[in-house]
Design a protein around this motif. Structure first.
Motif, PDB file in Angstrom:
ATOM      1  N   GLY A 392       0.231  -0.940   0.189  1.00 36.50           N
ATOM      2  CA  GLY A 392      -0.281   0.227  -0.424  1.00 36.50           C
ATOM      3  C   GLY A 392       0.551   1.447   0.107  1.00 36.50           C
ATOM      4  O   GLY A 392       2.283   1.273  -0.062  1.00 36.50           O
ATOM      5  N   TRP A 393       0.072   1.693   0.515  1.00 36.98           N
ATOM      6  CA  TRP A 393       0.869   3.659   0.248  1.00 36.98           C
ATOM      7  C   TRP A 393       1.751   3.722   0.990  1.00 36.98           C
ATOM      8  O   TRP A 393       1.267   3.329   2.339  1.00 36.98           O
ATOM      9  CB  TRP A 393      -0.019   4.583   0.214  1.00 36.98           C
ATOM     10  CG  TRP A 393       0.392   6.548   0.453  1.00 36.98           C
ATOM     11  CD1 TRP A 393       0.225   7.112   0.567  1.00 36.98           C
ATOM     12  CD2 TRP A 393       1.726   7.329  -0.910  1.00 36.98           C
ATOM     13  NE1 TRP A 393       0.864   8.721   1.046  1.00 36.98           N
ATOM     14  CE2 TRP A 393       1.326   8.830  -0.008  1.00 36.98           C
ATOM     15  CE3 TRP A 393       1.736   6.692  -2.083  1.00 36.98           C
ATOM     16  CZ2 TRP A 393       2.242   9.272  -1.155  1.00 36.98           C
ATOM     17  CZ3 TRP A 393       2.458   7.554  -2.660  1.00 36.98           C
ATOM     18  CH2 TRP A 393       2.789   9.250  -2.109  1.00 36.98           C
ATOM     19  N   PRO A 394       3.205   3.997   1.282  1.00 46.18           N
ATOM     20  CA  PRO A 394       3.850   4.044   2.911  1.00 46.18           C
ATOM     21  C   PRO A 394       3.810   5.242   3.878  1.00 46.18           C
ATOM     22  O   PRO A 394       4.089   5.243   4.537  1.00 46.18           O
ATOM     23  CB  PRO A 394       5.358   3.844   2.616  1.00 46.18           C
ATOM     24  CG  PRO A 394       4.889   4.172   0.470  1.00 46.18           C
ATOM     25  CD  PRO A 394       3.150   4.233   0.407  1.00 46.18           C
ATOM     26  N   HIS A 395       2.805   6.014   2.961  1.00 48.44           N
ATOM     27  CA  HIS A 395       2.517   7.285   4.287  1.00 48.44           C
ATOM     28  C   HIS A 395       1.276   7.314   4.352  1.00 48.44           C
ATOM     29  O   HIS A 395       0.491   6.751   4.173  1.00 48.44           O
ATOM     30  CB  HIS A 395       3.403   8.353   3.529  1.00 48.44           C
ATOM     31  CG  HIS A 395       4.892   8.343   2.506  1.00 48.44           C
ATOM     32  ND1 HIS A 395       5.900   8.981   4.078  1.00 48.44           N
ATOM     33  CD2 HIS A 395       4.957   8.496   1.457  1.00 48.44           C
ATOM     34  CE1 HIS A 395       7.066   8.143   2.772  1.00 48.44           C
ATOM     35  NE2 HIS A 395       6.582   8.829   1.337  1.00 48.44           N
ATOM     36  N   VAL A 396       0.729   8.071   5.953  1.00 49.85           N
ATOM     37  CA  VAL A 396       0.095   8.101   6.460  1.00 49.85           C
ATOM     38  C   VAL A 396      -0.224  10.040   5.655  1.00 49.85           C
ATOM     39  O   VAL A 396      -0.234  10.622   5.784  1.00 49.85           O
ATOM     40  CB  VAL A 396      -0.051   8.162   7.627  1.00 49.85           C
ATOM     41  CG1 VAL A 396      -1.742   9.124   8.924  1.00 49.85           C
ATOM     42  CG2 VAL A 396       0.547   6.914   8.815  1.00 49.85           C
ATOM     43  N   ILE A 397      -1.940   9.566   5.230  1.00 50.81           N
ATOM     44  CA  ILE A 397      -2.613  10.492   4.566  1.00 50.81           C
ATOM     45  C   ILE A 397      -3.368  11.522   5.681  1.00 50.81           C
ATOM     46  O   ILE A 397      -4.455  11.095   6.546  1.00 50.81           O
ATOM     47  CB  ILE A 397      -3.391   9.965   3.470  1.00 50.81           C
ATOM     48  CG1 ILE A 397      -2.361   8.715   2.773  1.00 50.81           C
ATOM     49  CG2 ILE A 397      -3.887  11.175   3.034  1.00 50.81           C
ATOM     50  CD1 ILE A 397      -4.123   8.494   2.203  1.00 50.81           C
ATOM     51  N   PRO A 398      -2.818  12.756   5.676  1.00 50.37           N
ATOM     52  CA  PRO A 398      -3.595  13.843   6.654  1.00 50.37           C
ATOM     53  C   PRO A 398      -5.375  13.690   5.865  1.00 50.37           C
ATOM     54  O   PRO A 398      -5.187  14.512   4.840  1.00 50.37           O
ATOM     55  CB  PRO A 398      -3.337  14.475   6.436  1.00 50.37           C
ATOM     56  CG  PRO A 398      -1.785  15.133   5.955  1.00 50.37           C
ATOM     57  CD  PRO A 398      -1.953  13.476   5.024  1.00 50.37           C
ATOM     58  N   ILE A 421      -7.364  -1.507   1.802  1.00 52.74           N
ATOM     59  CA  ILE A 421      -6.741  -1.337   0.827  1.00 52.74           C
ATOM     60  C   ILE A 421      -5.313  -0.956   0.239  1.00 52.74           C
ATOM     61  O   ILE A 421      -5.307  -0.450  -0.614  1.00 52.74           O
ATOM     62  CB  ILE A 421      -8.128  -0.838  -0.408  1.00 52.74           C
ATOM     63  CG1 ILE A 421      -7.508   0.452   0.126  1.00 52.74           C
ATOM     64  CG2 ILE A 421      -8.899  -1.018  -0.572  1.00 52.74           C
ATOM     65  CD1 ILE A 421      -8.414   1.715  -0.820  1.00 52.74           C
ATOM     66  N   GLY A 422      -4.525  -0.603   1.681  1.00 54.91           N
ATOM     67  CA  GLY A 422      -3.519  -0.284   1.834  1.00 54.91           C
ATOM     68  C   GLY A 422      -3.158   1.114   2.135  1.00 54.91           C
ATOM     69  O   GLY A 422      -2.063   1.949   1.960  1.00 54.91           O
ATOM     70  N   LEU A 423      -4.376   1.593   2.300  1.00 56.24           N
ATOM     71  CA  LEU A 423      -4.417   3.573   2.109  1.00 56.24           C
ATOM     72  C   LEU A 423      -4.477   3.999   4.685  1.00 56.24           C
ATOM     73  O   LEU A 423      -5.442   3.592   4.826  1.00 56.24           O
ATOM     74  CB  LEU A 423      -5.231   4.305   1.424  1.00 56.24           C
ATOM     75  CG  LEU A 423      -4.621   4.559  -0.469  1.00 56.24           C
ATOM     76  CD1 LEU A 423      -6.140   5.361  -0.834  1.00 56.24           C
ATOM     77  CD2 LEU A 423      -3.692   4.974  -0.003  1.00 56.24           C
ATOM     78  N   ARG A 424      -3.721   4.546   4.836  1.00 60.35           N
ATOM     79  CA  ARG A 424      -4.059   4.741   5.961  1.00 60.35           C
ATOM     80  C   ARG A 424      -3.517   6.659   6.104  1.00 60.35           C
ATOM     81  O   ARG A 424      -3.297   6.669   5.891  1.00 60.35           O
ATOM     82  CB  ARG A 424      -2.506   4.249   6.886  1.00 60.35           C
ATOM     83  CG  ARG A 424      -2.312   2.885   7.224  1.00 60.35           C
ATOM     84  CD  ARG A 424      -1.480   2.211   7.065  1.00 60.35           C
ATOM     85  NE  ARG A 424      -0.104   3.343   7.093  1.00 60.35           N
ATOM     86  CZ  ARG A 424       1.120   3.752   6.991  1.00 60.35           C
ATOM     87  NH1 ARG A 424       0.979   3.511   8.570  1.00 60.35           N
ATOM     88  NH2 ARG A 424       1.990   3.670   5.955  1.00 60.35           N
ATOM     89  N   ILE A 425      -5.321   6.252   6.893  1.00 64.15           N
ATOM     90  CA  ILE A 425      -5.300   8.124   6.845  1.00 64.15           C
ATOM     91  C   ILE A 425      -5.426   9.014   8.233  1.00 64.15           C
ATOM     92  O   ILE A 425      -5.812   7.770   9.481  1.00 64.15           O
ATOM     93  CB  ILE A 425      -6.710   8.965   6.996  1.00 64.15           C
ATOM     94  CG1 ILE A 425      -7.948   8.175   6.539  1.00 64.15           C
ATOM     95  CG2 ILE A 425      -6.719   8.319   5.099  1.00 64.15           C
ATOM     96  CD1 ILE A 425      -8.800   8.740   6.403  1.00 64.15           C
ATOM     97  N   GLU A 426      -4.978   9.330   8.505  1.00 68.86           N
ATOM     98  CA  GLU A 426      -4.823  10.528  10.022  1.00 68.86           C
ATOM     99  C   GLU A 426      -6.046  11.832   9.934  1.00 68.86           C
ATOM    100  O   GLU A 426      -5.765  12.258   9.206  1.00 68.86           O
ATOM    101  CB  GLU A 426      -3.353  10.853  10.545  1.00 68.86           C
ATOM    102  CG  GLU A 426      -3.132  11.442  11.500  1.00 68.86           C
ATOM    103  CD  GLU A 426      -2.140  11.547  12.085  1.00 68.86           C
ATOM    104  OE1 GLU A 426      -1.647  12.735  11.092  1.00 68.86           O
ATOM    105  OE2 GLU A 426      -1.758  12.561  12.940  1.00 68.86           O
ATOM    106  N   ILE A 427      -7.141  11.025  11.124  1.00 71.23           N
ATOM    107  CA  ILE A 427      -7.676  12.270  10.704  1.00 71.23           C
ATOM    108  C   ILE A 427      -7.540  13.240  11.493  1.00 71.23           C
ATOM    109  O   ILE A 427      -7.210  13.304  12.656  1.00 71.23           O
ATOM    110  CB  ILE A 427      -9.441  11.418  11.824  1.00 71.23           C
ATOM    111  CG1 ILE A 427      -9.382  10.303  11.128  1.00 71.23           C
ATOM    112  CG2 ILE A 427     -10.120  12.719  11.760  1.00 71.23           C
ATOM    113  CD1 ILE A 427     -11.017   9.369  11.277  1.00 71.23           C
TER     114      ILE A 427
END
Lengths: 583, 334
Positions: A392-398, A421-427
């Motif tokens: 997945g995407w290696p970085h956390v997405i704000p 699906i390999g996307l990590r988000i930070e709320i």
């Protein structure tokens, strides 16, 4: 030193007192809803004149000048005060209002309106073509706040008037006492729709040639604002305009809006019979009313004409990669998101909501498809293995969201879905003004909820502000994705000038398919409102633009406020103080 | 006299500092007041036009200087009205003008808006402070006199409940019981007549009163326990004075200093701090005005609320200090 007995008694006493208190108030937590207050007459009865319709809202009104509409509540009140040349009926169709008919000439560049004779303003003066021209110039002059002015930019002379380089608008021509023509610089398929909106509605001569904050609103609508009718931040009352040009209307003596009323107070008052219609429900109360069969005949679900989705900034990684955006669009579980507030949300696959011209029920649009989402991630170069949970995407997405909005809760569910699906988000939660400022600022945010409400019931009111590249700005843009696609721009520009509805709809569908595929947004939900009224509110209809259609509404109340639930008589302290706490 | 003048000068400095910090913080926030005026769906060009109309395109230092210059100034003794282009947003006492500008949202003078709201907040704050003091002092005296007995535990327990429960819980409970079920009072609002104002005042004042009474209870209890242990109390009893007279006329009087301090400070705090109660009961005061102004980023109204509430806090603190001198001769001599 306390005795053993004292030590033992004191905590027991406190616990007993607490339990007694809880038991006293506990029944209130699960008490049954009162029955709707019924109508005095049968269904077939003719409308009765009289009564004041009581409404409430959590919001406030800033201005009642049609040339200065900046809040969400004002339109439903301004609609009652100001009649226009044309208006929307309860189904969203354009209908004659002050103008009894119109003709479109010059290949769609001239609209000629023929006014009814004898239409009176609230001050008794007759509405003439001169008043129409004066009101239009007043609303479009650069000194007016009018955030909607640009909708009328196709009128000849608009730019100079908006820039305060001219004092009148040559594109509006008075051709007779009751005939006024609008000349456009180019064909504009939305012109009638935007004319039916509020900003250009005729105002009394007291409104002058330019807007003024101290002007008392005066128009030709079915209701008028009496001298002390508006107590700022408290309540606003309008009363029947006896000179209204539609004979016999309105039936109501008046309408009163209680302002800044929170949801629990609205529910209390509605159950007591002190409010006639409620729309602002807290979810638990909404579910109680929905579940009660006695209240069902007096409830409607109204399309909110809103789109909710996830807006991705195509200029910030990873959303500069179209496959990642497609993965998001396919990876979200729309049905699971809908269940966060199932009473108000319906899942969707496209930008344009149902009930808005341009909605295409046959559009393929976006679909929730987990396997397809994984495939898009693989094509993006960031394959994700759901078994080993690697890749997945290696970085956390704000993910920027505003506090206490519905989207705050949706974001939490979204985070779980996208992780699969390999996307990590930070709320990241901010307040609403900060959210709006950051979303519209270039390079400020990569990802966050997107939402838009129709300005007028046409797909252009969604497509143009959100996805046309001319709307991109460094600050304050509504194109939160900073999306630029010349093909979409061209389709929107052509739709603007396409007067044939069938051809225009095809252009809209083509634009929507491109947007579904390009996925600057993952389109997710439409919002609908639940409107509950009392049984004695007759002929009430929700309105797609103005929330309530009130001209034909009438009240037919059988009894006074709900009685028999009070322990003491209703008089109580109210009688002692000489005031009546009931309506 | 010198002391009073020194306190006044200090009060002016505190107000200037408070207002300046508020101005800087308000303008440092990452939000756009012009966008909040135009609405979320307005196009960028419309937002830009409104930004220029509001003067928000000017550098911050220019805005600050204009704000201070306008805040208090000399002008004509009579103003034409709100439409006066130069002084339309001023409130004046003769030639002395106070100008807080116009609300971005309402476009009305902020002084007019505050003049509508401030009396209602002062009414609520003062009433609530009296309710707090009455409940708290009564409970504190009872608790002290009946130390370690049931009455003491009940008084302390209830005061703990009052301070622990969030204000909105107390408010909603009172609303449900006394307005919805018993129909004794209006559910919310301010009413139209004096009688309706009085009826509408009861529930919000009691809500705030219950919440703040706890502090009075604890402090009065502790002070009274200390006073009741003094020799003069024993002497008064030995001389034949009744218990009630000893407690109220002698011991309580000596315990009033902290009560006066709290009362003065509470009025000041309540003026700006009754936000939740004003929201629950739709009381049209400065608290709810300031919350809405913050949410709308209505700068002039925010600053107006800061000026008013800081003035009230500073003046109430000053009044408390001066009251000490009247109540306690030692302070006057010192």
């Amino acid at each position: 030193m306390r005795s053993t007995r004292e030590r033992a008694e004191s905590p027991r006493g406190l616990v007993a007192a607490t339990l007694a208190l809880a038991l006293t108030f506990a029944p209130g937590c699960s008490e049954k809803l009162p029955a709707p207050i019924p109508s005095a007459s049968p269904e077939s009865a003719a409308p009765k004149r009289g009564g004041v319709l009581e409404l409430a809202t959590f919001g406030d009104v800033r201005s009642l000048d049609p040339a200065n509409i900046t809040d969400g509540l004002a339109p439903q009140i301004i609609e009652q005060l100001f009649a226009g040349l044309v208006d929307y009926d309860k189904d969203g169709t354009i209908q004659p209002d002050i103008a009894e008919r119109w003709i479109v000439a010059d290949e769609g560049k001239t609209y000629r309106f023929f006014l009814r004779e004898g239409v009176r303003f609230h001050d008794g003066e007759e509405v003439t073509a001169d008043d129409v021209k004066r009101s239009v110039e007043r609303a479009l002059h650069g000194s007016a706040r009018n955030p909607a002015a640009s909708y009328y930019s196709s009128i000849v002379g608009f730019d100079a008037l908006d820039a305060k380089q001219a004092e009148n608008l040559p594109g509006v021509v008075v051709e007779g006492r009751y005939v006024v023509a609008f000349h456009l610089s180019k064909r504009d398929a939305t012109f009638l729709r935007v004319l039916a909106m509020l900003p250009l509605r005729p105002v009394c001569k007291s409104g002058g040639a330019r807007t003024s904050a101290s002007w008392h609103p005066c128009g030709a609508g079915p209701f008028k604002l009496p001298p002390n009718g508006w107590q700022r931040g408290q309540q606003l009352t309008v009363v029947r305009h006896d000179g209204y040009f539609r004979p016999g209307l309105p039936h109501l003596d008046g309408v009163r809006w209680t302002l800044h009323q929170n949801q629990s107070s609205q529910t209390f008052k509605f159950m007591r019979g002190d409010l006639d219609i409620v729309r602002d429900f807290a979810t638990p109360e909404l579910l109680r009313f929905q579940a009660d069969p006695r209240w069902k005949p007096f409830a409607t679900y109204d399309e909110g004409h809103q789109i909710l989705g996830e807006a991705m900034n195509v200029q910030i990684p990873p959303f500069d990669n179209v496959e990642i955006r497609r993965a998001v669009a396919a990876g979200i579980d729309r049905d699971a998101l809908r269940r966060i507030r199932a009473s108000n949300l319906t899942a969707t696959n496209q930008l344009v909501p149902p009930g808005v011209f341009g909605h295409d029920a046959d559009l393929r649009g976006q679909r929730s498809d987990y396997e397809a989402a994984l495939e898009h991630m693989r094509r993006a170069g960031y394959p994700y293995d759901p078994v080993t949970k690697t890749g997945g995407w290696p970085h956390v997405i704000p993910y920027l969201v505003y506090k206490q909005g519905l989207q705050e809760f949706m974001g939490q569910v979204l985070a779980q879905q996208l992780e699969k699906i390999g996307l990590r988000i930070e709320i990241r939660i901010v307040n609403y003004p900060t959210f709006i400022a950051l979303r519209g600022r270039r390079d400020a945010t990569a990802f966050g909820p997107g939402f838009w409400l129709q300005d007028f019931p046409d797909a252009l009111s969604f497509l143009e502000p959100i996805f046309h590249s001319k709307m991109i700005a460094d600050e304050g843009t509504n194109n939160w994705s900073f999306y630029k696609n010349p093909r979409v721009d061209d389709l929107i520009d052509r739709a603007h000038e396409e007067l044939d509805d069938a051809r225009r709809k095809k252009l809209y569908s083509e634009a929507q398919e491109i947007l579904a595929d390009d996925a600057p947004w993952a389109f997710s939900q439409n919002f609908r409102f639940y409107t509950q009224r009392q049984g004695y509110v007759r002929d009430h209809h929700s309105h797609p633009m103005w929330m309530h259609e009130l001209k034909r509404t009438w009240l037919d109340r059988a009894t006074g406020p709900v009685a028999g639930r009070a322990i003491f008589s209703e008089k109580g302290l109210a009688a002692l103080l000489g005031t009546d706490v009931r309506r | 006299m010198k002391r009073v003048l020194r306190r006044l000068a200090w009060a002016v400095f505190v107000m200037w500092a408070t207002v300046s910090v508020a101005f800087l913080v308000n303008n440092a926030l990452p939000s756009d007041p012009a966008r909040m005026v135009a609405g979320q769906q307005a196009p960028p060009a419309a937002v830009e036009k409104i930004r220029k109309q509001l003067g928000l395109d000017q550098p911050l230092r220019v805005q600050y200087v204009l704000f201070l210059r306008r805040l208090v100034h000399l002008g004509p003794s009579s103003i034409a009205g709100p439409s006066d282009p130069e002084h339309g947003s001023c409130a004046n006492l003769g030639a002395l003008h106070v100008d807080l500008g116009r609300s971005y949202q309402q476009q009305r003078p902020v002084t007019t808006i505050l003049a509508e709201r401030a009396p209602r907040t002062l009414l609520l704050a003062f009433t609530a402070a009296i309710v707090q003091a009455l409940i708290g002092v009564t409970a504190g005296v009872i608790a002290a006199v009946k130390k370690r007995k049931t009455a003491d535990r009940v008084a302390v327990g209830l005061s703990l409940l009052g301070v622990s429960a969030p204000t909105f819980v107390i408010g909603l409970l009172l609303q449900w019981v006394f307005a919805f079920k018993l129909r004794l009072f209006p559910i919310d609002g301010y009413g139209d007549t004096t009688a309706e104002h009085a009826a509408s005042l009861v529930l919000p004042a009691v809500t705030l009163g219950v919440f703040g009474a706890a502090y009075y209870t604890r402090i009065v209890r502790d002070e009274m326990i200390g006073e009741l242990a003094h020799d003069y109390v024993r002497t008064a009893r030995a001389k034949g004075l009744g218990k009630a007279a000893v407690v109220v006329r002698h011991a309580l009087r000596n315990a009033t200093m902290p009560i006066v301090t709290i009362f003065g400070l509470e009025v000041g705090t309540l003026v700006g701090g009754a936000i939740i109660t004003e929201s629950v009961f739709r009381w049209p005061g400065i608290g709810s005005l300031s919350v809405n102004a913050m949410l709308d980023r209505d700068g002039p109204v925010i600053m107006g609320c800061v000026v008013v509430t800081s003035a009230v806090v500073v003046l109430s603190t000053l009044a408390v200090d001066l009251a000490y001198a009247i109540l306690d001769p030692r302070v006057r001599r010192g």
